[in-house]
Design a protein around this motif. Structure first.
Motif, PDB file in Angstrom:
ATOM      1  N   CYS A 104       0.914 -68.092 -36.924  1.00 22.01           N
ATOM      2  CA  CYS A 104       1.854 -68.265 -37.960  1.00 22.01           C
ATOM      3  C   CYS A 104       1.378 -68.525 -38.856  1.00 22.01           C
ATOM      4  O   CYS A 104       0.568 -68.353 -40.278  1.00 22.01           O
TER       5      CYS A 104
ATOM      6  N   ARG B 276       0.792 -67.416 -42.660  1.00 25.61           N
ATOM      7  CA  ARG B 276       0.791 -68.690 -43.851  1.00 25.61           C
ATOM      8  C   ARG B 276      -0.159 -67.830 -45.065  1.00 25.61           C
ATOM      9  O   ARG B 276      -0.410 -68.410 -46.101  1.00 25.61           O
TER      10      ARG B 276
ATOM     11  N   ASP C 264       6.174 -65.456 -48.579  1.00 19.86           N
ATOM     12  CA  ASP C 264       6.684 -66.919 -47.804  1.00 19.86           C
ATOM     13  C   ASP C 264       7.515 -66.337 -46.842  1.00 19.86           C
ATOM     14  O   ASP C 264       8.985 -67.865 -47.083  1.00 19.86           O
TER      15      ASP C 264
ATOM     16  N   PRO D 256       9.670 -67.842 -43.466  1.00 17.68           N
ATOM     17  CA  PRO D 256       9.932 -69.082 -42.644  1.00 17.68           C
ATOM     18  C   PRO D 256       9.734 -68.343 -41.174  1.00 17.68           C
ATOM     19  O   PRO D 256       9.680 -66.676 -40.662  1.00 17.68           O
TER      20      PRO D 256
ATOM     21  N   PHE E 208       3.401 -76.876 -35.466  1.00 12.73           N
ATOM     22  CA  PHE E 208       3.880 -76.937 -37.282  1.00 12.73           C
ATOM     23  C   PHE E 208       3.181 -77.497 -37.966  1.00 12.73           C
ATOM     24  O   PHE E 208       2.920 -76.830 -38.915  1.00 12.73           O
TER      25      PHE E 208
ATOM     26  N   ASP F 116       7.961 -73.656 -38.980  1.00 15.24           N
ATOM     27  CA  ASP F 116       9.257 -74.038 -40.416  1.00 15.24           C
ATOM     28  C   ASP F 116      10.733 -75.090 -38.829  1.00 15.24           C
ATOM     29  O   ASP F 116      11.143 -75.752 -39.088  1.00 15.24           O
ATOM     30  N   ARG F 117      10.103 -73.964 -37.279  1.00 14.02           N
ATOM     31  CA  ARG F 117      11.003 -74.787 -36.516  1.00 14.02           C
ATOM     32  C   ARG F 117      10.746 -74.224 -35.588  1.00 14.02           C
ATOM     33  O   ARG F 117       9.812 -72.863 -34.893  1.00 14.02           O
TER      34      ARG F 117
ATOM     35  N   LEU G  56      17.393 -71.408 -40.789  1.00  8.40           N
ATOM     36  CA  LEU G  56      15.723 -70.871 -41.241  1.00  8.40           C
ATOM     37  C   LEU G  56      16.112 -69.551 -42.905  1.00  8.40           C
ATOM     38  O   LEU G  56      15.609 -69.924 -44.368  1.00  8.40           O
TER      39      LEU G  56
ATOM     40  N   SER H  50      17.683 -71.821 -45.409  1.00  7.86           N
ATOM     41  CA  SER H  50      16.364 -72.364 -46.344  1.00  7.86           C
ATOM     42  C   SER H  50      15.821 -72.022 -47.635  1.00  7.86           C
ATOM     43  O   SER H  50      15.932 -72.648 -48.303  1.00  7.86           O
ATOM     44  N   ARG H  51      16.011 -70.503 -47.464  1.00  9.43           N
ATOM     45  CA  ARG H  51      15.108 -70.005 -48.018  1.00  9.43           C
ATOM     46  C   ARG H  51      16.002 -69.387 -49.198  1.00  9.43           C
ATOM     47  O   ARG H  51      15.223 -68.245 -50.655  1.00  9.43           O
TER      48      ARG H  51
END
Length: 123
Positions: free
Chosen positions: A64, A68, A75, A77, A94, A99-100, A118, A121-122
């Motif tokens: 992750c 990132r 970006d 999720p 996190f 994100d989850r 997810l 959210s984007r």
């Protein structure tokens, strides 16, 4: 159709997650290695990535973080899906940029709902 990258070193779990997500209407690409996942994620676009936590060579948190940090990966999720339900693993997930966080076992409704949230959210 929305695309989901599934990364898990366990073949049975990759198959199960892929099947569940396809039944929910998603296209999936499933890979067994975090290193392969980085290669795939830099050459293909995904709406969500679902990462296992415990994998050889690099855990889901490290993957992750690398996703990132990569300028080649948008970006996307990221959800960590793991059997580790402890608070330390959750906090580390996190902190790595997830994100989850979801624990195994899970239902189709839980998994597809989390992926849908997810994606939502984007947009």
């Amino acid at each position: 159709m929305r695309r989901v990258l599934v990364v898990d070193d366990d073949q049975d779990m990759r198959d199960l997650i892929g099947l569940m997500l396809r039944r929910a209407g998603y296209t999936t690409v499933a890979v067994e290695s975090p290193f392969l996942a980085l290669d795939v994620a830099t050459t293909e676009a995904f709406d969500v990535a679902v990462l296992d936590w415990s994998m050889p060579g690099m855990n889901g948190g490290e993957l992750c973080t690398r996703m990132r940090e990569s300028p080649d990966i948008p970006d996307t999720p990221i959800m960590i899906l793991t059997a580790h339900a402890d608070q330390e693993t959750r906090d580390r997930a996190f902190a790595s940029g997830a994100d989850r966080f979801m624990t195994k076992p899970f239902t189709l409704a839980e998994l597809s709902g989390a992926v849908a949230a997810l994606i939502g959210s984007r947009t």
